[in-house]
Write a protein that holds these residues in place. Structure first.
Motif, PDB file in Angstrom:
ATOM      1  N   LYS A 202       0.829  -1.199   0.000  1.00  0.00           N
ATOM      2  CA  LYS A 202       0.000   0.000   0.000  1.00  0.00           C
ATOM      3  C   LYS A 202       0.870   1.258   0.000  1.00  0.00           C
ATOM      4  O   LYS A 202       0.601   2.223  -0.724  1.00  0.00           O
ATOM      5  N   GLU A 203       1.938   1.234   0.804  1.00  0.00           N
ATOM      6  CA  GLU A 203       2.839   2.375   0.875  1.00  0.00           C
ATOM      7  C   GLU A 203       3.586   2.551  -0.446  1.00  0.00           C
ATOM      8  O   GLU A 203       3.768   3.686  -0.931  1.00  0.00           O
ATOM      9  N   GLU A 205       2.519   1.643  -3.377  1.00  0.00           N
ATOM     10  CA  GLU A 205       1.543   2.138  -4.349  1.00  0.00           C
ATOM     11  C   GLU A 205       1.380   3.655  -4.227  1.00  0.00           C
ATOM     12  O   GLU A 205       1.339   4.373  -5.226  1.00  0.00           O
ATOM     13  N   LYS A 206       1.319   4.148  -2.985  1.00  0.00           N
ATOM     14  CA  LYS A 206       1.188   5.587  -2.758  1.00  0.00           C
ATOM     15  C   LYS A 206       2.419   6.331  -3.274  1.00  0.00           C
ATOM     16  O   LYS A 206       2.308   7.376  -3.927  1.00  0.00           O
ATOM     17  N   ASN A 208       4.475   5.304  -5.611  1.00  0.00           N
ATOM     18  CA  ASN A 208       4.505   5.219  -7.082  1.00  0.00           C
ATOM     19  C   ASN A 208       3.653   6.323  -7.713  1.00  0.00           C
ATOM     20  O   ASN A 208       4.011   6.876  -8.756  1.00  0.00           O
ATOM     21  N   LYS A 209       2.527   6.652  -7.063  1.00  0.00           N
ATOM     22  CA  LYS A 209       1.681   7.741  -7.563  1.00  0.00           C
ATOM     23  C   LYS A 209       2.414   9.075  -7.453  1.00  0.00           C
ATOM     24  O   LYS A 209       2.352   9.909  -8.358  1.00  0.00           O
ATOM     25  N   GLN A 210       3.130   9.248  -6.321  1.00  0.00           N
ATOM     26  CA  GLN A 210       3.914  10.477  -6.160  1.00  0.00           C
ATOM     27  C   GLN A 210       5.034  10.545  -7.190  1.00  0.00           C
ATOM     28  O   GLN A 210       5.310  11.608  -7.756  1.00  0.00           O
ATOM     29  N   ARG A 211       5.689   9.392  -7.436  1.00  0.00           N
ATOM     30  CA  ARG A 211       6.771   9.360  -8.424  1.00  0.00           C
ATOM     31  C   ARG A 211       6.242   9.748  -9.802  1.00  0.00           C
ATOM     32  O   ARG A 211       6.886  10.514 -10.536  1.00  0.00           O
ATOM     33  N   ALA A 212       5.067   9.221 -10.154  1.00  0.00           N
ATOM     34  CA  ALA A 212       4.484   9.546 -11.462  1.00  0.00           C
ATOM     35  C   ALA A 212       4.176  11.037 -11.565  1.00  0.00           C
ATOM     36  O   ALA A 212       4.374  11.665 -12.609  1.00  0.00           O
ATOM     37  N   GLN A 213       3.720  11.617 -10.451  1.00  0.00           N
ATOM     38  CA  GLN A 213       3.402  13.045 -10.431  1.00  0.00           C
ATOM     39  C   GLN A 213       4.656  13.896 -10.627  1.00  0.00           C
ATOM     40  O   GLN A 213       4.676  14.807 -11.464  1.00  0.00           O
TER      41      GLN A 213
END
Length: 259
Positions: A202-203, A205-206, A208-213
């Motif tokens: 879960k951490e 995944e969170k 990875n979303k920040q990395r994509a941003q």
């Protein structure tokens, strides 16, 4: 908000400060200091000063109860009891603002919340003292550990905090991150393997979303060419930090799989 007669917004801001900053954190952080004779008097004085200013800020909204509490504070401080409505409204004193102190409190909060999150997700009782290891420590982390170890042990309910060198092999542990410093709680006798794997996923995944941003911003030529260099460099630092965190948590996930 008061100048605009937005008492609703004023009430919300004060509620957030009183409940989440003063009660949730400052009162809790004060408890170990109140138990130490060297810091007790100063801590009590600060608690009462902040409480008095909170009462002054709240007076336009809840005048009667704040007046009553203010009278009790005057008894405690030996001050002549005057009506709260005659007191000057608090003003910001820029000379008393300390960015360093705010950063240290943020560091403490992140550390303590990381331990509490591990406890919650592992179903470890809040009262059970835990051994703790820290690794990948920079100078700022070292200063905070040296200065605030008493508070950490008390609020996070730790047996001790042991430091590991970068090349030391850590025991199989649940991991929280404070910046790039790893906070490790050994899993032996504490861990539910599936729960910890789910928490790490879960951490990750969170993150990875920040990395994509962050990567999206840096891949945008318009942003890179138009933004000040300092802003672009800041985004690069954020991306690097997130990628390091993902790598650390992925390594931890591999360890869990081997249990």
């Amino acid at each position: 908000h008061l100048k605009d007669y937005r008492l609703d917004l004023m009430s919300h801001e004060l509620y957030e400060f009183v409940w989440h900053d003063y009660c949730d954190w400052y009162l809790e952080l004060s408890k170990p200091l109140l138990a130490d004779d060297k810091t007790k008097a100063g801590t009590q004085a600060t608690l009462l000063k902040v409480l008095n200013e909170i009462l002054t800020l709240l007076h336009p909204i809840i005048p009667f109860i704040t007046e009553e509490i203010y009278g009790q504070c005057c008894v405690l401080t030996g001050k002549d009891s005057e009506s709260l409505m005659t007191q000057a409204y608090p003003e910001i004193e820029n000379d008393l603002i300390s960015t360093k102190a705010e950063e240290e409190v943020q560091w403490l909060q992140t550390f303590i919340l990381g331990i509490r999150q591990i406890r919650g997700e592992m179903n470890i009782p809040p009262s059970k003292p835990l051994p703790c290891f820290v690794q990948n420590i920079n100078d700022s982390d070292q200063h905070c550990l040296n200065t605030h170890s008493q508070v950490l042990n008390s609020l996070a309910k730790l047996e001790n905090i042991s430091q590991l060198n970068a090349n030391d092999e850590a025991p199989e542990s649940a991991t929280a991150l404070v910046g790039e410093m790893k906070v490790l709680i050994p899993l032996a006798g504490l861990i539910d393997k599936e729960q910890e794997a789910a928490r790490l996923n879960k951490e990750i995944e969170k993150l990875n979303k920040q990395r994509a941003q962050f990567a999206g911003k840096l891949n945008n030529e318009k942003f890179v060419s138009g933004a000040p260099e300092a802003v672009v460099n800041k985004e690069k630092e954020k991306l690097a930090s997130v990628e390091n965190s993902i790598a650390d948590l992925s390594t931890q996930l591999e360890k869990i799989a081997k249990l």
